[in-house]
Design a protein around this motif. Structure first.
Motif, PDB file in Angstrom:
ATOM      1  N   ARG A 109      -1.706  -2.435  12.089  1.00 42.39           N
ATOM      2  CA  ARG A 109      -2.453  -2.787  10.875  1.00 42.39           C
ATOM      3  C   ARG A 109      -2.819  -1.538  10.078  1.00 42.39           C
ATOM      4  N   GLU A 110      -3.258  -0.512  10.798  1.00 42.60           N
ATOM      5  CA  GLU A 110      -3.633   0.733  10.125  1.00 42.60           C
ATOM      6  C   GLU A 110      -2.417   1.380   9.475  1.00 42.60           C
ATOM      7  N   ALA A 111      -1.269   1.341  10.163  1.00 47.23           N
ATOM      8  CA  ALA A 111      -0.051   1.966   9.635  1.00 47.23           C
ATOM      9  C   ALA A 111       0.432   1.277   8.379  1.00 47.23           C
ATOM     10  N   ASN A 112       0.154  -0.019   8.259  1.00 51.24           N
ATOM     11  CA  ASN A 112       0.626  -0.772   7.093  1.00 51.24           C
ATOM     12  C   ASN A 112      -0.286  -0.627   5.881  1.00 51.24           C
ATOM     13  N   ARG A 113      -1.447   0.012   6.081  1.00 51.27           N
ATOM     14  CA  ARG A 113      -2.316   0.241   4.929  1.00 51.27           C
ATOM     15  C   ARG A 113      -1.745   1.356   4.066  1.00 51.27           C
ATOM     16  N   PRO A 114      -1.809   1.230   2.746  1.00 49.46           N
ATOM     17  CA  PRO A 114      -1.291   2.283   1.880  1.00 49.46           C
ATOM     18  C   PRO A 114      -2.063   3.585   2.069  1.00 49.46           C
ATOM     19  N   GLY A 115      -1.382   4.723   1.957  1.00 52.22           N
ATOM     20  CA  GLY A 115      -2.045   6.012   2.008  1.00 52.22           C
ATOM     21  C   GLY A 115      -2.885   6.243   0.762  1.00 52.22           C
ATOM     22  N   TRP A 116      -3.734   7.283   0.792  1.00 52.27           N
ATOM     23  CA  TRP A 116      -4.621   7.543  -0.350  1.00 52.27           C
ATOM     24  C   TRP A 116      -3.829   7.757  -1.630  1.00 52.27           C
ATOM     25  N   TRP A 117      -2.606   8.265  -1.491  1.00 51.81           N
ATOM     26  CA  TRP A 117      -1.778   8.559  -2.656  1.00 51.81           C
ATOM     27  C   TRP A 117      -1.220   7.299  -3.312  1.00 51.81           C
ATOM     28  N   HIS A 118      -1.443   6.132  -2.683  1.00 54.24           N
ATOM     29  CA  HIS A 118      -0.899   4.886  -3.225  1.00 54.24           C
ATOM     30  C   HIS A 118      -1.443   4.603  -4.619  1.00 54.24           C
ATOM     31  N   ARG A 119      -2.645   5.074  -4.884  1.00 56.02           N
ATOM     32  CA  ARG A 119      -3.203   4.808  -6.212  1.00 56.02           C
ATOM     33  C   ARG A 119      -2.499   5.617  -7.303  1.00 56.02           C
ATOM     34  N   PHE A 120      -1.646   6.566  -6.902  1.00 57.24           N
ATOM     35  CA  PHE A 120      -0.843   7.320  -7.862  1.00 57.24           C
ATOM     36  C   PHE A 120       0.586   6.785  -7.934  1.00 57.24           C
ATOM     37  N   ARG A 121       0.809   5.574  -7.416  1.00 59.89           N
ATOM     38  CA  ARG A 121       2.161   5.045  -7.309  1.00 59.89           C
ATOM     39  C   ARG A 121       2.824   4.856  -8.673  1.00 59.89           C
ATOM     40  N   ASP A 122       2.026   4.815  -9.744  1.00 60.21           N
ATOM     41  CA  ASP A 122       2.612   4.659 -11.066  1.00 60.21           C
ATOM     42  C   ASP A 122       3.360   5.909 -11.520  1.00 60.21           C
ATOM     43  N   VAL A 123       3.037   7.065 -10.924  1.00 57.14           N
ATOM     44  CA  VAL A 123       3.702   8.307 -11.327  1.00 57.14           C
ATOM     45  C   VAL A 123       4.366   9.033 -10.154  1.00 57.14           C
ATOM     46  N   LEU A 124       4.068   8.614  -8.939  1.00 57.42           N
ATOM     47  CA  LEU A 124       4.586   9.306  -7.762  1.00 57.42           C
ATOM     48  C   LEU A 124       5.930   8.711  -7.355  1.00 57.42           C
ATOM     49  N   PRO A 125       7.008   9.499  -7.369  1.00 62.56           N
ATOM     50  CA  PRO A 125       8.312   8.972  -6.935  1.00 62.56           C
ATOM     51  C   PRO A 125       8.253   8.498  -5.490  1.00 62.56           C
ATOM     52  N   GLU A 126       8.933   7.401  -5.196  1.00 62.93           N
ATOM     53  CA  GLU A 126       8.891   6.828  -3.853  1.00 62.93           C
ATOM     54  C   GLU A 126       9.366   7.831  -2.804  1.00 62.93           C
ATOM     55  N   TRP A 127      10.403   8.608  -3.149  1.00 61.15           N
ATOM     56  CA  TRP A 127      10.942   9.558  -2.170  1.00 61.15           C
ATOM     57  C   TRP A 127       9.968  10.689  -1.860  1.00 61.15           C
TER      58      TRP A 127
END
Length: 288
Positions: free
Chosen positions: A84-102
């Protein structure tokens, strides 16, 4: 792991759990195909779970644990809690609009590493940049980005830098070419401030910075920049990372990583010693 990952970028914990599932399957003497039959999925799905290329669904994990002979309620509940913990988004998830997936995977590895080693021939690594230098680098690399996108990326990079001063901060050991310090990025004032910032950072006990002077001649990694991550977590091997204009590549095979490590060790011996870095920085700053 020799290419950018498709799909959602994994957190480090998901990588660890994938390796634990692999160990349990192998100890149970089961093939990918046999494990897939237990879930009514293909062998490729099991392989991707173990490689952290897909999320870990709780019912799948629970069924696999049963299949692999893990019957202790404590072990099962503990593994599921970690899932469950592993499936939670990392803190950087809130930057997903500009952060490349790779690059999301890079941020996750960076945040969990105990040692980060790097070679940089072009510009100051992100963890060591001032805000003004960061902004100038981003504008150069993303000329079509909006002001809002650049602001978001600057905020992301500055937040990443917090790991250098946190409790149990990683050792950051960087070799950078003299070119990095002499390439004018953002103008004279920005460069002078950036070099002064580097000098200040060398005072941190967990930051080791070496300069590869022009006079050192050719060296073993002139082809491009790379990072190597080392972890305290037993299941995680050393991971090397390289980057291009369109993506990043991750390497965790022992022979591959050893090639990067050998090149970096040779450069560390060839570059100016870390004890002289502050004096080198001061001299270059006076010349600007």
């Amino acid at each position: 792991m020799a290419e950018a990952r498709p799909g959602g970028a994994p957190t480090v914990l998901r990588v660890v759990l994938g390796k634990r599932l692999q160990d349990l399957r192998e100890k149970a003497g089961l093939s990918y195909e046999q494990a897939g039959l237990a879930l009514d999925v293909t062998h490729a799905t099991i392989r991707r779970m173990e490689k952290a290329e897909v999320g870990l669904k709780l019912p799948y994990v629970e069924k696999l644990l049963q299949t692999y002979g893990v019957t202790s309620p404590t072990e099962v509940s503990g593994f599921l809690a970690l899932t469950r913990e592993a499936n939670r988004p990392g803190w950087w998830h809130r930057f997903r609009d500009v952060l490349p997936e790779w690059f999301s995977a890079f941020v996750s590895l960076e945040g969990e590493a105990s040692i980060i080693r790097a070679y940089e021939p072009h510009y100051v690594p992100g963890l060591l940049q001032t805000e003004e230098y960061t902004r100038a680098v981003l504008w150069a690399g993303l000329p079509h980005a909006s002001v809002d996108e650049i602001d978001r990326l600057v905020a992301l990079r500055l937040e990443r830098q917090a790991l250098l001063t946190r409790e149990k901060a990683p050792l950051l050991w960087v070799v950078m070419d003299e070119t990095v310090l002499r390439r004018p990025i953002g103008g004279v004032d920005v460069m002078r401030a950036q070099i002064a910032h580097l000098a200040d950072l060398t005072e941190l006990p967990n930051v080791r910075l070496q300069v590869m002077p022009f006079t050192a001649g050719p060296h073993s990694a002139m082809y491009g920049p790379f990072h190597i991550f080392r972890f305290e977590i037993q299941e995680l091997p050393d991971i090397a990372y390289t980057e291009s204009l369109i993506g990043g590549a991750y390497f965790d095979e022992r022979d591959d990583v050893s090639a990067f490590l050998e090149a970096l060790d040779r450069m560390c011996a060839q570059a100016a010693p870390a004890q002289s870095t502050k004096a080198i920085l001061g001299g270059i700053r006076k010349e600007i």
